[in-house]
Scaffold this motif. Structure first.
Motif, PDB file in Angstrom:
ATOM      1  N   ILE A 131       7.039   4.016  -0.664  1.00  0.00           N
ATOM      2  CA  ILE A 131       5.981   3.041  -0.414  1.00  0.00           C
ATOM      3  C   ILE A 131       5.448   2.606  -1.765  1.00  0.00           C
ATOM      4  O   ILE A 131       5.036   3.441  -2.569  1.00  0.00           O
ATOM      5  CB  ILE A 131       4.852   3.669   0.413  1.00  0.00           C
ATOM      6  CG1 ILE A 131       5.398   4.295   1.694  1.00  0.00           C
ATOM      7  CG2 ILE A 131       3.771   2.642   0.723  1.00  0.00           C
ATOM      8  CD1 ILE A 131       4.444   5.310   2.311  1.00  0.00           C
ATOM      9  N   LEU A 132       5.434   1.317  -2.023  1.00  0.00           N
ATOM     10  CA  LEU A 132       4.951   0.816  -3.308  1.00  0.00           C
ATOM     11  C   LEU A 132       3.566   0.211  -3.134  1.00  0.00           C
ATOM     12  O   LEU A 132       3.391  -0.789  -2.432  1.00  0.00           O
ATOM     13  CB  LEU A 132       5.905  -0.233  -3.872  1.00  0.00           C
ATOM     14  CG  LEU A 132       5.557  -0.775  -5.267  1.00  0.00           C
ATOM     15  CD1 LEU A 132       5.576   0.336  -6.308  1.00  0.00           C
ATOM     16  CD2 LEU A 132       6.508  -1.892  -5.670  1.00  0.00           C
ATOM     17  N   ALA A 133       2.572   0.816  -3.763  1.00  0.00           N
ATOM     18  CA  ALA A 133       1.200   0.320  -3.691  1.00  0.00           C
ATOM     19  C   ALA A 133       0.913  -0.604  -4.854  1.00  0.00           C
ATOM     20  O   ALA A 133       1.300  -0.343  -5.991  1.00  0.00           O
ATOM     21  CB  ALA A 133       0.223   1.491  -3.708  1.00  0.00           C
ATOM     22  N   HIS A 134       0.223  -1.697  -4.555  1.00  0.00           N
ATOM     23  CA  HIS A 134      -0.187  -2.664  -5.559  1.00  0.00           C
ATOM     24  C   HIS A 134      -1.713  -2.617  -5.705  1.00  0.00           C
ATOM     25  O   HIS A 134      -2.432  -2.554  -4.713  1.00  0.00           O
ATOM     26  CB  HIS A 134       0.220  -4.087  -5.144  1.00  0.00           C
ATOM     27  CG  HIS A 134       1.693  -4.277  -4.979  1.00  0.00           C
ATOM     28  ND1 HIS A 134       2.502  -4.769  -5.976  1.00  0.00           N
ATOM     29  CD2 HIS A 134       2.511  -4.033  -3.915  1.00  0.00           C
ATOM     30  CE1 HIS A 134       3.751  -4.838  -5.542  1.00  0.00           C
ATOM     31  NE2 HIS A 134       3.784  -4.393  -4.298  1.00  0.00           N
TER      32      HIS A 134
ATOM     33  N   LEU B  18      10.448  -3.320  -7.681  1.00  0.00           N
ATOM     34  CA  LEU B  18      10.107  -3.985  -6.421  1.00  0.00           C
ATOM     35  C   LEU B  18      11.219  -3.842  -5.390  1.00  0.00           C
ATOM     36  O   LEU B  18      10.963  -3.562  -4.212  1.00  0.00           O
ATOM     37  CB  LEU B  18       9.809  -5.461  -6.672  1.00  0.00           C
ATOM     38  CG  LEU B  18       8.588  -5.778  -7.542  1.00  0.00           C
ATOM     39  CD1 LEU B  18       8.476  -7.288  -7.757  1.00  0.00           C
ATOM     40  CD2 LEU B  18       7.311  -5.238  -6.926  1.00  0.00           C
ATOM     41  N   TRP B  19      12.471  -4.019  -5.825  1.00  0.00           N
ATOM     42  CA  TRP B  19      13.594  -3.932  -4.886  1.00  0.00           C
ATOM     43  C   TRP B  19      13.818  -2.511  -4.392  1.00  0.00           C
ATOM     44  O   TRP B  19      14.369  -2.296  -3.302  1.00  0.00           O
ATOM     45  CB  TRP B  19      14.872  -4.449  -5.535  1.00  0.00           C
ATOM     46  CG  TRP B  19      15.037  -5.939  -5.537  1.00  0.00           C
ATOM     47  CD1 TRP B  19      15.183  -6.753  -6.621  1.00  0.00           C
ATOM     48  CD2 TRP B  19      15.087  -6.800  -4.391  1.00  0.00           C
ATOM     49  NE1 TRP B  19      15.316  -8.063  -6.237  1.00  0.00           N
ATOM     50  CE2 TRP B  19      15.260  -8.121  -4.873  1.00  0.00           C
ATOM     51  CE3 TRP B  19      14.985  -6.588  -3.022  1.00  0.00           C
ATOM     52  CZ2 TRP B  19      15.347  -9.214  -4.019  1.00  0.00           C
ATOM     53  CZ3 TRP B  19      15.073  -7.688  -2.166  1.00  0.00           C
ATOM     54  CH2 TRP B  19      15.254  -8.976  -2.672  1.00  0.00           C
ATOM     55  N   GLU B  20      13.411  -1.525  -5.175  1.00  0.00           N
ATOM     56  CA  GLU B  20      13.622  -0.129  -4.784  1.00  0.00           C
ATOM     57  C   GLU B  20      12.679   0.308  -3.669  1.00  0.00           C
ATOM     58  O   GLU B  20      12.922   1.315  -3.002  1.00  0.00           O
ATOM     59  CB  GLU B  20      13.425   0.792  -5.999  1.00  0.00           C
ATOM     60  CG  GLU B  20      14.538   0.711  -7.011  1.00  0.00           C
ATOM     61  CD  GLU B  20      14.243   1.518  -8.267  1.00  0.00           C
ATOM     62  OE1 GLU B  20      15.178   1.744  -9.052  1.00  0.00           O
ATOM     63  OE2 GLU B  20      13.069   1.922  -8.457  1.00  0.00           O
ATOM     64  N   ALA B  21      11.607  -0.427  -3.452  1.00  0.00           N
ATOM     65  CA  ALA B  21      10.604  -0.042  -2.460  1.00  0.00           C
ATOM     66  C   ALA B  21      11.063  -0.359  -1.042  1.00  0.00           C
ATOM     67  O   ALA B  21      11.802  -1.321  -0.808  1.00  0.00           O
ATOM     68  CB  ALA B  21       9.287  -0.755  -2.749  1.00  0.00           C
ATOM     69  N   GLY B  22      10.593   0.441  -0.093  1.00  0.00           N
ATOM     70  CA  GLY B  22      10.875   0.161   1.312  1.00  0.00           C
ATOM     71  C   GLY B  22       9.810  -0.701   1.953  1.00  0.00           C
ATOM     72  O   GLY B  22      10.062  -1.382   2.945  1.00  0.00           O
ATOM     73  N   VAL B  23       8.609  -0.669   1.374  1.00  0.00           N
ATOM     74  CA  VAL B  23       7.497  -1.438   1.903  1.00  0.00           C
ATOM     75  C   VAL B  23       6.468  -1.625   0.795  1.00  0.00           C
ATOM     76  O   VAL B  23       6.295  -0.753  -0.058  1.00  0.00           O
ATOM     77  CB  VAL B  23       6.865  -0.736   3.137  1.00  0.00           C
ATOM     78  CG1 VAL B  23       6.273   0.611   2.762  1.00  0.00           C
ATOM     79  CG2 VAL B  23       5.831  -1.621   3.815  1.00  0.00           C
ATOM     80  N   HIS B  24       5.806  -2.777   0.784  1.00  0.00           N
ATOM     81  CA  HIS B  24       4.713  -3.035  -0.143  1.00  0.00           C
ATOM     82  C   HIS B  24       3.390  -2.762   0.567  1.00  0.00           C
ATOM     83  O   HIS B  24       3.195  -3.168   1.714  1.00  0.00           O
ATOM     84  CB  HIS B  24       4.738  -4.490  -0.623  1.00  0.00           C
ATOM     85  CG  HIS B  24       5.924  -4.841  -1.447  1.00  0.00           C
ATOM     86  ND1 HIS B  24       6.285  -4.130  -2.559  1.00  0.00           N
ATOM     87  CD2 HIS B  24       6.838  -5.843  -1.322  1.00  0.00           C
ATOM     88  CE1 HIS B  24       7.366  -4.673  -3.093  1.00  0.00           C
ATOM     89  NE2 HIS B  24       7.735  -5.710  -2.357  1.00  0.00           N
ATOM     90  N   MET B  25       2.470  -2.101  -0.136  1.00  0.00           N
ATOM     91  CA  MET B  25       1.186  -1.748   0.450  1.00  0.00           C
ATOM     92  C   MET B  25       0.071  -2.217  -0.479  1.00  0.00           C
ATOM     93  O   MET B  25       0.179  -2.081  -1.695  1.00  0.00           O
ATOM     94  CB  MET B  25       1.102  -0.233   0.647  1.00  0.00           C
ATOM     95  CG  MET B  25      -0.159   0.239   1.332  1.00  0.00           C
ATOM     96  SD  MET B  25      -0.113   2.031   1.593  1.00  0.00           S
ATOM     97  CE  MET B  25      -0.337   2.583  -0.094  1.00  0.00           C
TER      98      MET B  25
END
Length: 215
Positions: free
Chosen positions: A147-150, A42-49
């Motif tokens: 970009i981290l997608a959930h 989670l911390w490595e991501a620049g944005v949550h999508m």
């Protein structure tokens, strides 16, 4: 260039949820080491999508949560994909204060196009996008952290279907549910993957990272 990473939990028999969206199996395997792995991601991501359904569920929980994962979930900016826009949701004053204190918002605002810069990236005022392929393609062309997608199942399936995912971070739980919704159910063609790492935890949970092989 930034890549799109999908992080999602799956059962041992390959389902992201039951036939009616059941995810009660997620709570059966608690593991501090697995949670630390997730927090690092989670911390490595620049944005949550995420899609709009997942957004509303998370926005009702994370702003006032004491969970160890609350800090990265709250502080890192959010992009929501919704063709209909977002309805008004909670204006809880404690949530507003907690989310508006983040210095990450100004740092991450720059790379996004004008249409997304109308929001502030918080749970109360996220960036909103509507064209899945065009908007993600443009976001991926920018510099920055991934970009981290959930999931949601439907949103994750759409990302798979359009070939947008560069890396899969699958958290495999030691449970089989027999039937449900598969992440790859709507895959139009074969997807070739390269195993980057596999981490086994004491609870039986296995975190696997696959990168997509582009032809």
């Amino acid at each position: 260039m930034r890549k799109l990473v999908l992080k999602i939990s799956v059962t041992a028999d390959g389902f992201v949820c039951g036939p009616n969206g059941e995810t009660d199996w997620l709570l059966r395997a608690k593991d501090k080491a697995a949670q630390a792995w997730l927090e690092k991601t989670l911390w490595e991501a620049g944005v949550h999508m995420m899609g709009s359904r997942t957004f509303h569920a998370m926005a009702a929980y994370w702003p006032t949560s004491s969970d160890l994962l609350a800090a990265p979930m709250n502080e890192i900016p959010k992009i929501v994909f919704s063709k209909k826009g977002l309805a008004e949701h909670t204006k809880d004053s404690m949530a507003r204060q907690a989310l508006n204190d983040s210095s990450r918002l100004d740092a991450e605002r720059g790379p996004f196009r004008t249409a997304l810069s109308k929001g502030t990236g918080t749970w109360l005022d996220p960036w909103v996008a509507s064209d899945l392929v065009a908007d993600i393609t443009e976001l991926k062309q920018q510099d920055g952290k991934f970009i981290l997608a959930h999931g949601g199942a439907n949103f994750a399936q759409a990302l798979v279907q359009h070939g947008l995912i560069d890396e899969y971070r699958l958290v495999i739980h030691p449970v089989a549910i027999g039937k449900g919704i598969s992440l790859f159910a709507s895959t139009p063609t074969q997807i070739d993957l390269k195993l980057e790492s596999s981490t086994q935890f004491a609870s039986g949970v296995i975190a696997t990272i696959y990168s997509t092989i582009r032809k």
